[in-house]
Design a protein around this motif. Structure first.
Motif, PDB file in Angstrom:
ATOM      1  N   UNK A 185      35.275 122.807  11.295  1.00 25.09           N
ATOM      2  CA  UNK A 185      35.965 122.824  12.572  1.00 25.09           C
ATOM      3  C   UNK A 185      35.280 123.768  13.558  1.00 25.09           C
ATOM      4  N   UNK A 186      34.852 124.925  13.056  1.00 27.46           N
ATOM      5  CA  UNK A 186      34.186 125.894  13.921  1.00 27.46           C
ATOM      6  C   UNK A 186      32.895 125.309  14.487  1.00 27.46           C
ATOM      7  N   UNK A 187      32.188 124.526  13.690  1.00 27.84           N
ATOM      8  CA  UNK A 187      30.952 123.881  14.158  1.00 27.84           C
ATOM      9  C   UNK A 187      31.264 122.888  15.274  1.00 27.84           C
ATOM     10  N   UNK A 188      32.325 122.121  15.117  1.00 28.37           N
ATOM     11  CA  UNK A 188      32.709 121.147  16.141  1.00 28.37           C
ATOM     12  C   UNK A 188      33.057 121.850  17.453  1.00 28.37           C
ATOM     13  N   UNK A 189      33.765 122.964  17.349  1.00 29.70           N
ATOM     14  CA  UNK A 189      34.131 123.728  18.551  1.00 29.70           C
ATOM     15  C   UNK A 189      32.884 124.283  19.225  1.00 29.70           C
ATOM     16  N   UNK A 190      31.961 124.827  18.431  1.00 29.85           N
ATOM     17  CA  UNK A 190      30.707 125.349  19.006  1.00 29.85           C
ATOM     18  C   UNK A 190      29.907 124.242  19.679  1.00 29.85           C
ATOM     19  N   UNK A 191      29.823 123.080  19.043  1.00 28.31           N
ATOM     20  CA  UNK A 191      29.096 121.953  19.627  1.00 28.31           C
ATOM     21  C   UNK A 191      29.762 121.491  20.920  1.00 28.31           C
ATOM     22  N   UNK A 192      31.088 121.440  20.906  1.00 29.51           N
ATOM     23  CA  UNK A 192      31.822 121.057  22.110  1.00 29.51           C
ATOM     24  C   UNK A 192      31.565 122.069  23.236  1.00 29.51           C
ATOM     25  N   UNK A 193      31.634 123.360  22.906  1.00 33.23           N
ATOM     26  CA  UNK A 193      31.377 124.406  23.906  1.00 33.23           C
ATOM     27  C   UNK A 193      29.979 124.267  24.487  1.00 33.23           C
ATOM     28  N   UNK A 194      29.010 124.013  23.636  1.00 31.10           N
ATOM     29  CA  UNK A 194      27.627 123.831  24.107  1.00 31.10           C
ATOM     30  C   UNK A 194      27.504 122.595  24.995  1.00 31.10           C
ATOM     31  N   UNK A 195      28.220 121.525  24.639  1.00 32.87           N
ATOM     32  CA  UNK A 195      28.181 120.313  25.444  1.00 32.87           C
ATOM     33  C   UNK A 195      28.725 120.588  26.846  1.00 32.87           C
ATOM     34  N   UNK A 196      29.835 121.310  26.931  1.00 37.46           N
ATOM     35  CA  UNK A 196      30.413 121.640  28.243  1.00 37.46           C
ATOM     36  C   UNK A 196      29.414 122.452  29.064  1.00 37.46           C
ATOM     37  N   UNK A 197      28.779 123.424  28.425  1.00 38.83           N
ATOM     38  CA  UNK A 197      27.776 124.245  29.116  1.00 38.83           C
ATOM     39  C   UNK A 197      26.577 123.406  29.528  1.00 38.83           C
ATOM     40  N   UNK A 198      26.111 122.538  28.643  1.00 38.41           N
ATOM     41  CA  UNK A 198      24.944 121.704  28.954  1.00 38.41           C
ATOM     42  C   UNK A 198      25.243 120.725  30.098  1.00 38.41           C
ATOM     43  N   UNK A 199      26.456 120.199  30.161  1.00 34.52           N
ATOM     44  CA  UNK A 199      26.815 119.325  31.280  1.00 34.52           C
ATOM     45  C   UNK A 199      26.770 120.090  32.596  1.00 34.52           C
ATOM     46  N   UNK A 200      27.235 121.338  32.574  1.00 33.91           N
ATOM     47  CA  UNK A 200      27.187 122.171  33.785  1.00 33.91           C
ATOM     48  C   UNK A 200      25.743 122.493  34.159  1.00 33.91           C
ATOM     49  N   UNK A 201      24.903 122.756  33.168  1.00 34.05           N
ATOM     50  CA  UNK A 201      23.486 123.019  33.434  1.00 34.05           C
ATOM     51  C   UNK A 201      22.828 121.765  34.019  1.00 34.05           C
ATOM     52  N   UNK A 202      23.136 120.606  33.436  1.00 36.87           N
ATOM     53  CA  UNK A 202      22.598 119.346  33.955  1.00 36.87           C
ATOM     54  C   UNK A 202      23.028 119.133  35.402  1.00 36.87           C
ATOM     55  N   UNK A 203      24.294 119.426  35.710  1.00 39.85           N
ATOM     56  CA  UNK A 203      24.775 119.308  37.088  1.00 39.85           C
ATOM     57  C   UNK A 203      24.017 120.255  38.010  1.00 39.85           C
ATOM     58  N   UNK A 204      23.734 121.462  37.538  1.00 38.61           N
ATOM     59  CA  UNK A 204      22.966 122.426  38.338  1.00 38.61           C
ATOM     60  C   UNK A 204      21.552 121.931  38.603  1.00 38.61           C
TER      61      UNK A 204
END
Length: 176
Positions: free
Chosen positions: A1-20
Motif C-alpha cells: 500500500x505504501x508503494x502505491x501511495x508513493x507512486x500516486x504522489x509521484x504521479x501527481x508531482x510529475x503531472x504538475x511538472x509536465x504542466x510546467x
C-alpha cells in the motif's frame, strides 16, 4: 500500500511538472511566433492551435497538485467567524461537495469523450485532432482532484493550509 501511495504522489508531482514544462514550451512557441511575424516571416501554422489546446492540458494536469497544496480558490471569511466545531463541519461538508462536483465533471467529460470518439469527430483548426482528446485531461484532472479531496477527508485534514488556522495531522508536534 505504501508503494502505491508513493507512486500516486509521484504521479501527481510529475503531472504538475509536465504542466510546467508545457507552460514554458508554449511561452517559447509564442515568442517564436511573434518574433517571426515581426521579422516578416511566416510562423508555424500550428502555434495558435497548440497554445489553445495546451491551456486545457496545463490546467487539468496541474489541478490535482494545486488541490494538494491547497492552492485552490476558497473563501474563508464566513467560516473563520464560526465556532471551531461548526467550522470543522462546514469544511468537511465542503470537501464532500468538492468530491461530488469533481466526480460529476469527470463523468460528464468522459461521456463527451466517449461520444465524440464513437462519432469520430475531429477538431479542425490549423491542426486536426480527435475531439475526444480535448476531454481526456478533463476526465483525468477532475478525477484526480476528487481523489485529492477524498484524501483530505480520509486523513482528517481541512481545506485550510496546514499552519494557517489549525495544525495538520501530517506535521510533527512542536517540541515543548
Amino acid at each position: 500500500m505504501a508503494l502505491a501511495v508513493r507512486l500516486y504522489d509521484r504521479m501527481i508531482t510529475m503531472l504538475a511538472v509536465l504542466a510546467s514544462i508545457m507552460v514554458g514550451s508554449v511561452f517559447i512557441l509564442i515568442v517564436v511566433d511573434v518574433s517571426m511575424r515581426t521579422a516578416g516571416l511566416r510562423p508555424p501554422v500550428f502555434s495558435s492551435a497548440v497554445s489553445e489546446y495546451s491551456l486545457i492540458y496545463v490546467t487539468m494536469l496541474a489541478a490535482p497538485w494545486l488541490v494538494r497544496q491547497r492552492g485552490h480558490v476558497r473563501i474563508d471569511s464566513f467560516v473563520n467567524f464560526a465556532p471551531p466545531a461548526t467550522k470543522r463541519f462546514i469544511e468537511r461538508l465542503l470537501i464532500v461537495v468538492c468530491i461530488a462536483l469533481c466526480l460529476i465533471a469527470a463523468w460528464l467529460s468522459a461521456d463527451f469523450a466517449i461520444e465524440f470518439w464513437r462519432k469520430g469527430e475531429i477538431d479542425i483548426r490549423s491542426i486536426e485532432i480527435p475531439r475526444a482528446l480535448l476531454f481526456v485531461p478533463l476526465v483525468t484532472g477532475f478525477f484526480l482532484c476528487a481523489v485529492e479531496f477524498l484524501r483530505f477527508l480520509l486523513i482528517g485534514e481541512t481545506l485550510t493550509a496546514p499552519g494557517h488556522d489549525e495544525p495538520s495531522s501530517s506535521r510533527a508536534a512542536p517540541d515543548a
